[in-house]
Design an enzyme around this catalytic site. Structure first.
Site, PDB file in Angstrom:
ATOM      1  N   LYS A 189     -15.379 -10.858   1.940  1.00  0.00           N
ATOM      2  CA  LYS A 189     -14.710 -10.906   3.229  1.00  0.00           C
ATOM      3  C   LYS A 189     -15.766 -10.740   4.331  1.00  0.00           C
ATOM      4  O   LYS A 189     -16.695  -9.935   4.185  1.00  0.00           O
ATOM      5  CB  LYS A 189     -13.680  -9.772   3.298  1.00  0.00           C
ATOM      6  CG  LYS A 189     -12.986  -9.617   4.641  1.00  0.00           C
ATOM      7  CD  LYS A 189     -11.974  -8.479   4.578  1.00  0.00           C
ATOM      8  CE  LYS A 189     -11.290  -8.258   5.917  1.00  0.00           C
ATOM      9  NZ  LYS A 189     -10.236  -7.235   5.854  1.00  0.00           N
ATOM     10  N   ARG A 203      -3.083   0.680   5.583  1.00  0.00           N
ATOM     11  CA  ARG A 203      -3.267   1.536   6.756  1.00  0.00           C
ATOM     12  C   ARG A 203      -2.017   2.325   7.102  1.00  0.00           C
ATOM     13  O   ARG A 203      -2.019   3.096   8.066  1.00  0.00           O
ATOM     14  CB  ARG A 203      -3.701   0.686   7.958  1.00  0.00           C
ATOM     15  CG  ARG A 203      -5.133   0.164   7.836  1.00  0.00           C
ATOM     16  CD  ARG A 203      -5.581  -0.479   9.128  1.00  0.00           C
ATOM     17  NE  ARG A 203      -4.909  -1.745   9.371  1.00  0.00           N
ATOM     18  CZ  ARG A 203      -4.918  -2.394  10.524  1.00  0.00           C
ATOM     19  NH1 ARG A 203      -5.529  -1.870  11.568  1.00  0.00           N
ATOM     20  NH2 ARG A 203      -4.303  -3.558  10.645  1.00  0.00           N
ATOM     21  N   GLU A 226      -1.810 -10.342   2.640  1.00  0.00           N
ATOM     22  CA  GLU A 226      -2.658  -9.174   2.413  1.00  0.00           C
ATOM     23  C   GLU A 226      -2.001  -8.017   3.152  1.00  0.00           C
ATOM     24  O   GLU A 226      -1.967  -7.992   4.379  1.00  0.00           O
ATOM     25  CB  GLU A 226      -4.074  -9.404   2.962  1.00  0.00           C
ATOM     26  CG  GLU A 226      -4.967  -8.175   2.883  1.00  0.00           C
ATOM     27  CD  GLU A 226      -6.250  -8.325   3.682  1.00  0.00           C
ATOM     28  OE1 GLU A 226      -6.745  -7.293   4.218  1.00  0.00           O
ATOM     29  OE2 GLU A 226      -6.764  -9.464   3.797  1.00  0.00           O
TER      30      GLU A 226
END
Length: 325
Positions: free
Chosen positions: A130, A46, A42
């Protein structure tokens, strides 16, 4: 599409969560993860390098399961998918982003940290969310409490997951997989220590699977010989015999077969927390299995399965054993 992808993530068990500041590190990092036993990632959005990193990883390793994390809006969804991301992960549940992905049939795991989030996810037809930040938000105890009224949902906890607790999370059926960063520390990535990352990845996989010797099987020609062997182990070591129709277990360490079974010399049982994940991991390493040998538990999970090839004259099988506490 989403269901099959989530099965793949579940078979991995651990999804490395990666922050890349420079896209040049993407390919060697992907290589380290694949060789270490976790061909998945993943890549968080950012940093400015995220999109190019995903593109580089998916081009170099097309079979690798690469998704985009920390995705906050539809624009980032489009960028990630265009770069090759196969799924989207977001820290929270933004209805606009979720609906956008659902309408375009893009698999998404939105953050679900409370019952309201879960109900929103169910509203959009999602079955996986999640749970972030996992340990700070109450950990396994919190997920277990929330999953009780929402049995149709499964979770991927991320945040605070490490080698000491990952197998505890994965032991629960409502956990799909765990997101983690401990095998991909930023300092090692920036220093270019990809051999170290490969090593940490291998350690993460072995910690998750918990491989250990369960017992050794000895082939005997008949029941009389089997009793003699079992009596010898009892007399020498105090391994008390426990007889069943086909064999005698000596304190669980040695299984003496009453007639010749698989393996020229016998068999070796290797215990693991999850036969399904262990089988998938070994298959990625080229190990074949005898599918006709699979034994299922009443709940549908695999209890045991034999490998296709012998090792040193011994048949090898995996067997499910819970984590010792």
């Amino acid at each position: 599409m989403a269901e099959e992808l989530f099965k793949q993530i579940e078979s991995m068990g651990i999804l490395p969560v990666i922050k890349l500041n420079d896209a040049k590190d993407a390919v060697p990092l992907a290589k380290a993860l694949c060789e270490g036993g976790l061909p998945c990632a993943e890549v968080t959005f950012r940093t400015d390098a995220a999109k190019d990193s995903i593109a580089a990883m998916t081009e170099a390793f097309p079979d690798m399961l690469v998704g985009a994390g920390t995705v906050l809006n539809a624009e980032q969804v489009d960028e990630a998918v265009a770069a090759g991301a196969k799924f989207i992960v977001s820290p929270g549940l933004n209805p606009d982003t979720v609906k956008y992905c659902v309408d375009k049939e893009i698999p998404i795991l939105p953050g679900c940290a409370n019952p309201s989030d879960i109900e929103q996810a169910i509203k959009y037809g999602l079955k996986v969310g999640k749970f972030f930040p996992a340990e700070a938000a109450g950990g396994l105890k919190a997920i277990k409490a929330m999953s009780a009224p929402y049995s149709q949902m499964r979770f991927m906890p991320t945040g605070g997951i490490n080698p000491s607790n990952v197998s505890d999370y994965l032991a629960e059926d409502f956990i799909l997989a765990c997101g983690g960063t401990w095998m991909v520390p930023s300092a090692e990535i920036e220093a270019g220590n990809f051999d170290k990352i490969k090593e940490l990845t291998e350690e993460a996989v072995r910690s998750m699977l918990g491989f250990r010797l369960a017992h050794v099987g000895i082939n005997c020609f008949n029941e009389v010989e089997a009793h003699k062997v079992a009596d010898a182990f009892d007399g020498m070591f105090g391994f008390a015999p426990n007889e069943n129709p086909s064999s005698i277990f000596s304190a669980g360490y040695v299984e003496t077969m009453k007639s010749p079974f698989l393996g020229k010399k016998g068999h070796i049982a290797i215990a693991t927390y999850s036969v399904e994940r262990a089988k998938a991991y070994l298959e990625r390493k080229g190990v074949g299995f005898n599918e006709d040998s699979i034994v299922y538990r009443p709940n549908g999970k695999i209890q045991a399965v034999y490998m296709a090839e012998e090792v040193g004259g011994f048949a090898i099988h995996l067997v499910r054993k819970p984590k010792e506490v």
